[in-house]
Design a protein around this motif. Structure first.
Motif, mmCIF file in Angstrom:
data_model
loop_
_atom_site.group_PDB
_atom_site.id
_atom_site.type_symbol
_atom_site.label_atom_id
_atom_site.label_comp_id
_atom_site.label_asym_id
_atom_site.label_seq_id
_atom_site.Cartn_x
_atom_site.Cartn_y
_atom_site.Cartn_z
ATOM 1 N N THR A 39 0.920 -1.330 -0.136
ATOM 2 C CA THR A 39 0.086 -0.022 -0.150
ATOM 3 C C THR A 39 0.841 1.350 -0.093
ATOM 4 O OG1 THR A 39 -1.751 -1.129 1.319
ATOM 5 C CG2 THR A 39 -1.705 1.518 1.150
ATOM 6 N N VAL A 40 0.819 2.224 -0.851
ATOM 7 C CA VAL A 40 1.480 3.234 -1.217
ATOM 8 C C VAL A 40 0.676 4.603 -0.802
ATOM 9 C CG1 VAL A 40 2.780 4.730 -2.688
ATOM 10 C CG2 VAL A 40 2.916 2.425 -3.125
ATOM 11 N N SER A 41 1.054 5.209 0.497
ATOM 12 C CA SER A 41 0.023 6.351 0.723
ATOM 13 C C SER A 41 0.249 7.515 -0.108
ATOM 14 C CB SER A 41 0.436 6.711 2.130
ATOM 15 O OG SER A 41 0.239 5.516 3.198
ATOM 16 N N VAL A 42 -0.790 8.607 -0.270
ATOM 17 C CA VAL A 42 -0.658 9.547 -0.605
ATOM 18 C C VAL A 42 -0.102 10.615 0.047
ATOM 19 C CG1 VAL A 42 -2.329 11.395 -1.419
ATOM 20 C CG2 VAL A 42 -2.976 9.165 -2.216
ATOM 21 N N THR A 43 0.766 11.503 -0.659
ATOM 22 C CA THR A 43 1.562 12.417 -0.067
ATOM 23 C C THR A 43 1.334 13.924 -0.179
ATOM 24 O OG1 THR A 43 3.388 12.341 -1.665
ATOM 25 C CG2 THR A 43 3.454 10.786 0.321
ATOM 26 N N LEU A 62 -9.906 21.106 -14.846
ATOM 27 C CA LEU A 62 -8.723 21.254 -13.853
ATOM 28 C C LEU A 62 -8.304 19.749 -13.846
ATOM 29 C CD1 LEU A 62 -9.947 23.652 -11.222
ATOM 30 C CD2 LEU A 62 -8.078 23.956 -12.720
ATOM 31 N N THR A 63 -6.944 19.448 -13.865
ATOM 32 C CA THR A 63 -6.422 18.323 -13.684
ATOM 33 C C THR A 63 -5.538 18.169 -12.507
ATOM 34 O OG1 THR A 63 -6.020 18.304 -16.211
ATOM 35 C CG2 THR A 63 -4.848 16.657 -14.611
ATOM 36 N N ALA A 64 -5.911 17.019 -11.702
ATOM 37 C CA ALA A 64 -5.190 16.520 -10.202
ATOM 38 C C ALA A 64 -4.184 15.651 -10.712
ATOM 39 C CB ALA A 64 -6.303 16.267 -9.424
ATOM 40 N N THR A 65 -2.959 15.810 -10.061
ATOM 41 C CA THR A 65 -1.923 15.345 -9.925
ATOM 42 C C THR A 65 -1.621 14.733 -8.665
ATOM 43 O OG1 THR A 65 -0.990 16.385 -11.885
ATOM 44 C CG2 THR A 65 0.494 14.986 -10.739
ATOM 45 N N VAL A 66 -2.088 13.665 -8.392
ATOM 46 C CA VAL A 66 -1.918 13.035 -7.032
ATOM 47 C C VAL A 66 -0.321 12.500 -6.928
ATOM 48 C CG1 VAL A 66 -2.536 11.085 -5.326
ATOM 49 C CG2 VAL A 66 -4.118 12.332 -6.932
ATOM 50 N N LYS A 74 -5.835 6.949 -5.811
ATOM 51 C CA LYS A 74 -5.812 8.180 -6.258
ATOM 52 C C LYS A 74 -7.240 9.099 -6.446
ATOM 53 C CE LYS A 74 -1.645 7.533 -9.074
ATOM 54 N NZ LYS A 74 -1.035 7.779 -10.326
ATOM 55 N N THR A 75 -8.278 8.247 -5.612
ATOM 56 C CA THR A 75 -9.518 8.924 -5.783
ATOM 57 C C THR A 75 -9.392 10.202 -5.156
ATOM 58 O OG1 THR A 75 -10.482 6.990 -5.426
ATOM 59 C CG2 THR A 75 -12.078 8.601 -5.049
ATOM 60 N N VAL A 76 -10.159 11.311 -6.043
ATOM 61 C CA VAL A 76 -10.239 12.650 -5.411
ATOM 62 C C VAL A 76 -11.558 13.210 -5.461
ATOM 63 C CG1 VAL A 76 -7.928 13.162 -6.123
ATOM 64 C CG2 VAL A 76 -9.684 13.638 -7.588
ATOM 65 N N THR A 77 -12.146 14.160 -4.594
ATOM 66 C CA THR A 77 -13.496 14.731 -4.758
ATOM 67 C C THR A 77 -13.309 16.204 -4.958
ATOM 68 O OG1 THR A 77 -13.510 15.035 -2.053
ATOM 69 C CG2 THR A 77 -14.464 13.141 -3.029
ATOM 70 N N TRP A 78 -14.099 16.653 -5.694
ATOM 71 C CA TRP A 78 -14.136 18.259 -6.129
ATOM 72 C C TRP A 78 -15.344 19.136 -5.396
ATOM 73 C CZ3 TRP A 78 -10.177 19.770 -9.228
ATOM 74 C CH2 TRP A 78 -9.615 18.679 -10.081
ATOM 75 N N ALA A 111 -8.882 11.220 -1.230
ATOM 76 C CA ALA A 111 -9.707 10.098 -0.308
ATOM 77 C C ALA A 111 -8.619 9.698 0.713
ATOM 78 C CB ALA A 111 -10.212 9.051 -0.957
ATOM 79 N N ASP A 112 -7.521 9.442 0.161
ATOM 80 C CA ASP A 112 -6.489 8.882 1.095
ATOM 81 C C ASP A 112 -5.659 10.300 1.721
ATOM 82 O OD1 ASP A 112 -4.300 7.815 2.398
ATOM 83 O OD2 ASP A 112 -3.441 7.119 0.575
ATOM 84 N N GLY A 113 -5.686 10.516 3.007
ATOM 85 C CA GLY A 113 -4.866 11.369 3.720
ATOM 86 C C GLY A 113 -5.579 12.786 3.696
ATOM 87 N N GLY A 114 -6.661 13.058 2.967
ATOM 88 C CA GLY A 114 -7.397 14.373 2.878
ATOM 89 C C GLY A 114 -6.412 15.559 2.367
ATOM 90 N N LYS A 115 -5.364 15.302 1.781
ATOM 91 C CA LYS A 115 -4.408 16.253 1.043
ATOM 92 C C LYS A 115 -5.273 17.261 -0.037
ATOM 93 C CE LYS A 115 -1.196 14.447 3.139
ATOM 94 N NZ LYS A 115 -0.502 14.883 4.228
ATOM 95 N N THR A 116 -5.326 18.528 0.238
ATOM 96 C CA THR A 116 -6.085 19.363 -0.749
ATOM 97 C C THR A 116 -5.223 20.345 -1.613
ATOM 98 O OG1 THR A 116 -5.907 21.233 1.098
ATOM 99 C CG2 THR A 116 -7.769 19.494 1.092
#
Length: 399
Positions: A39-43, A62-66, A74-78, A111-116
């Motif tokens: 499992t590789v965590s989002v930073t 807009l393009t998100a780069t995780v 790599k799931t994100v919400t907008w 979704a992983d780590g709540g990074k914004t």
């Protein structure tokens, strides 16, 4: 023999175990080894834009780069801070607001780590243009013009201005200044009128003087004022109008501005570099030519190396751009007011660098390749220089 067989089986089992372990770690990255693999965590997360300007009704992505690139989830919400200004659907932003300069913040959250990551989006109004008046002047409204296809590079003008639909001609120059310095003073192309070719071989100082001399000749005043509304002066107190004698001595003029630093005099003047580029694009964004985004159609709008026969041509013989302006690409380069310096990626009513050695030229000329004819192309020359490929056109500020 049985003993040997057992030994071989044992060696084979070790090899299989080693092979399985290698496959298990093949995902790479840093993480915790669990029953389902690595499992590789989002930073972190980044967006392709942090700020962007768009008109009402426009959409863009807009393009998100995780980070890291091999993150497991790599799931994100907008979300948007104000849906009445801008909505967002899986990265697609639509400008719903109608009031100019309203802004909303688009947020992307992992979704992983709540990074914004966030992007500020602002509703703009692109300048529009009127049809030319009896003197050939087109009124271009105030507004914010994206100068590239993504809208991140833009200029905002808070005052409307009028630009002449053609470069100053030899006839117009002679009527004001009494001479014709042009190198191309004879032998026009077949069917063209000599005196309607653009004036050239003039310095920036002389172009400045022409603006004032013509303002005086036409007795241009502001409203009910009894004073002629000159733009350029020989002194910082704005008491002595700039003259032909000042131009002959290469004296630097002062341009009159209001208390907010905005050009307020309504006499004739040179365009600022920003005014010139907005006018040249004629409502088009991106890397375009004046009138078209297709280099194969440049010859419909411009006299340049590929079709000029190494000479200037009568103005308004090619097609006009979207604002009704002719020869914004090609024929002759055009002097602008600004000192040549860094061109800001976003600015409001810019008038160029505070000082420098060169003044800005725009538009390209009859002897230059197509690449020089792009609306974004710019160069500088000494204000005392003059060439047979260099002229100018007039602008006036709208009250």
């Amino acid at each position: 023999m049985k003993k040997m067989t057992n030994v071989l089986a044992f060696v084979a089992s070790l090899a299989l175990a080693a092979s399985g372990l290698a496959c298990k770690n093949n995902a790479g990255g840093n993480g915790t080894v669990g029953g389902g693999g690595t499992t590789v965590s989002v930073t972190g997360v980044k967006l392709n834009y942090s700020q962007i300007y768009r008109e009402q009704g426009e959409s863009f992505t807009l393009t998100a780069t995780v980070e890291p690139s091999n993150a497991s989830n790599k799931t994100v919400t907008w979300t948007t801070s104000n849906g009445s200004i801008a909505t967002v659907d899986n990265g697609t932003v639509t400008m719903t607001g109608s009031t100019v300069w309203e802004s909303a913040t688009i947020t992307c959250t992992t979704a992983d780590g709540g990074k914004t990551a966030t992007c500020t989006v602002t509703v703009t109004q692109k300048p529009t243009a009127s049809t030319p008046d009896a003197n050939g002047f087109v009124t271009i409204s105030a507004g914010s013009m994206p100068l590239d296809s993504d809208g991140s590079y833009h200029v905002t003008l808070t005052k409307a201005y009028m630009m002449c639909d053609h470069e100053v001609t030899q006839k117009e120059w002679k009527a004001v200044m009494g001479n014709n310095p042009s190198s191309f003073s004879s032998d026009p192309a077949s069917g063209e009128v000599q005196e309607n070719r653009p004036v050239e071989n003039i310095t920036w100082y002389e172009a400045i003087a022409y603006c004032n001399e013509r303002t005086e000749k036409e007795n241009i005043k502001r409203g009910s004022s009894s004073d002629i509304d000159y733009v350029y002066f020989s002194d910082s107190a704005f008491t002595t109008p700039y003259t032909k004698d000042d131009a002959t001595s290469n004296k630097l003029p002062y341009m009159r501005v209001d208390a907010n630093g905005k050009i307020d005099a309504t006499g004739y003047r040179l365009p600022t570099e920003a005014e010139w580029e907005i006018a040249a694009r004629g409502g088009l964004t991106g890397d375009v030519y004046a009138g078209t985004g297709d280099v194969n159609k440049l010859g419909d709008y411009a006299w340049y190396y590929g079709n000029s026969d190494s000479k200037t041509h009568e103005v308004k013989k090619k097609k006009a751009n979207g604002y009704g302006l002719y020869d914004m690409s090609g024929n002759v380069w055009e002097w602008c007011w600004d000192w040549y310096g860094d061109y800001a990626t976003s600015a409001t009513d810019p008038t160029g660098a505070s000082s420098g050695s060169y003044r800005v030229l725009r538009g390209s000329g009859w002897g230059y390749y197509a690449s020089y004819c792009r609306a974004s192309n710019r160069r500088g020359n000494s204000p005392a220089s003059y060439f047979n490929y260099l002229g100018f056109r007039l602008v006036r500020t709208v009250q």
